[in-house]
Enzyme design. Structure first.
Site, PDB file in Angstrom:
ATOM      1  N   VAL A 224      45.123  64.903  23.646  1.00  0.00           N
ATOM      2  CA  VAL A 224      46.069  64.753  22.583  1.00  0.00           C
ATOM      3  C   VAL A 224      45.763  63.394  22.050  1.00  0.00           C
ATOM      4  CG1 VAL A 224      48.546  63.887  21.467  1.00  0.00           C
ATOM      5  CG2 VAL A 224      48.097  65.960  22.842  1.00  0.00           C
TER       6      VAL A 224
ATOM      7  N   ILE B 148      47.123  70.642  28.141  1.00  0.00           N
ATOM      8  CA  ILE B 148      46.923  69.853  27.148  1.00  0.00           C
ATOM      9  C   ILE B 148      47.283  68.290  27.990  1.00  0.00           C
ATOM     10  CG2 ILE B 148      48.221  68.678  25.503  1.00  0.00           C
ATOM     11  CD1 ILE B 148      46.852  71.292  24.297  1.00  0.00           C
ATOM     12  N   LYS B 149      46.200  67.498  27.930  1.00  0.00           N
ATOM     13  CA  LYS B 149      46.296  66.154  28.252  1.00  0.00           C
ATOM     14  C   LYS B 149      47.293  64.951  27.562  1.00  0.00           C
ATOM     15  CE  LYS B 149      42.745  64.304  30.586  1.00  0.00           C
ATOM     16  NZ  LYS B 149      41.351  63.764  30.802  1.00  0.00           N
ATOM     17  N   VAL B 150      47.914  64.541  28.168  1.00  0.00           N
ATOM     18  CA  VAL B 150      48.798  63.306  27.619  1.00  0.00           C
ATOM     19  C   VAL B 150      49.053  62.103  28.467  1.00  0.00           C
ATOM     20  CG1 VAL B 150      51.287  63.155  26.778  1.00  0.00           C
ATOM     21  CG2 VAL B 150      50.255  65.317  26.612  1.00  0.00           C
TER      22      VAL B 150
ATOM     23  N   THR C 115      42.034  69.653  27.341  1.00  0.00           N
ATOM     24  CA  THR C 115      41.790  68.910  26.123  1.00  0.00           C
ATOM     25  C   THR C 115      42.934  67.669  25.879  1.00  0.00           C
ATOM     26  OG1 THR C 115      40.569  70.627  25.260  1.00  0.00           O
ATOM     27  CG2 THR C 115      41.521  69.200  23.637  1.00  0.00           C
TER      28      THR C 115
END
Length: 317
Positions: free
Chosen positions: A97, A131-133, A95
């Protein structure tokens, strides 16, 4: 006969690059990745209406401030879609950011903690979430902090060797080096329009990153992303993971041609170089015009899709 999809699953973890729940049921991937563009397209599907309504109700109950409601609804919707997908995949959901925080270390850290808290409240443990950044210098620094807190990260929009090296040195869990968007750039900026899979500049980039990581014994997972054709995928067979959109998963499932492993490092693990400085990162990354343009464009596109998603949610708040 074995399909190419089944053969690929024997050597590479196959991940579905979609927010479409029906596709998960069909292709049985290990993990799934989402991004703002995929959340936007998924939210237009009729089966997601209840997830949107739930996110809106959650945001209204949490705050009376309209601006805050929008932020909360957006975060809750992304998590709601993630929760549905997690019912269908045994592994992890990625998911993302908010792309508008791509140059904000603290903002990225706080948003990641909030997304994780929403998943935790729904009974999902950290080991099922990435967590996708965006792979900016600031995004990589934020991920370094998050990893130490037990929040695993997927560093996306990765186009340069400099980005890949900085991610490994920061100890991030996983990177998503893009293939198809690199090919797009070379087609748009040169006369050459046809590339054999082994000559595809995106394939070459991921192959180099994979070999670099294995050469220096980095544990960061390499997950090739953004594919334009199945030739790019089959040429990267053996990569740690590949995240693939449903139309290409379909082609792989319908194809029974033999599939050979292409990526496999058999050399000695070597002594790592000293970590890059910020100055070295920018010098090396900016030496590659493709990487500079594609990183900036990717952030802009995700930000634009977040704004479209917000407009849809604002109409319901």
């Amino acid at each position: 006969m074995t399909t190419q999809l089944d053969a690929l699953k024997q050597m590479t973890v196959v991940v579905a690059d979609t927010g479409d729940i029906e596709a998960m049921k069909l292709y049985k991937p290990q993990d799934a990745t989402t991004n703002p563009s995929l959340i936007l397209s998924a939210s237009a599907l009729p089966q997601y209406v209840s997830l949107i309504d739930d996110a809106v109700a959650y945001a209204k109950a949490k705050s009376s401030d309209k601006a805050q409601q929008l932020i909360d609804a957006e975060d809750k919707l992304a998590v709601n879609i993630g929760l549905e997908i997690l019912k269908l995949v045994p592994g992890r959901i990625s998911t993302e950011v908010d792309a508008r925080l791509s140059y904000d270390i603290q903002g990225t850290i706080e948003k990641a903690r909030k997304i994780i808290a929403l998943y935790n409240e729904a009974g999902v443990a950290n080991d099922r979430i990435l967590i996708k950044v965006a792979s900016t210098w600031q995004g990589i620094r934020a991920a370094e902090v998050l990893e130490k807190e037990g929040i695993n990260c997927n560093l996306t929009l990765l186009f340069s060797q400099a980005q890949a090296r900085a991610c490994a040195e920061a100890g991030v869990y996983l990177i998503s080096p893009f293939v198809g968007r690199i090919l797009d750039w070379y087609k748009a900026n040169s006369d050459k329009q046809e590339y054999a899979p082994a000559e595809d500049p995106g394939v070459i980039s991921v192959t180099q990153i994979y070999n670099y990581y294995k050469q220096y014994g980095y544990k960061t997972v390499v997950m090739g992303a953004s594919f334009r054709n199945i030739g790019e995928i089959t040429e990267l067979a053996g990569c740690d993971r590949l995240t693939i959109a449903p139309p290409l998963l379909k082609q792989l499932q319908e194809n029974e041609a033999p599939l050979a492993r292409k990526l496999e490092y058999k050399g000695e693990v070597q002594t790592r170089p000293a970590p890059m400085t910020e100055a070295e990162f920018y010098w090396e990354h900016n030496a590659d015009p493709m990487a500079v343009e594609k990183l900036a464009e990717g952030i802009r596109k995700f930000a634009a899709d977040i704004e479209k998603l917000e407009a849809m949610l604002a109409a319901k708040l």
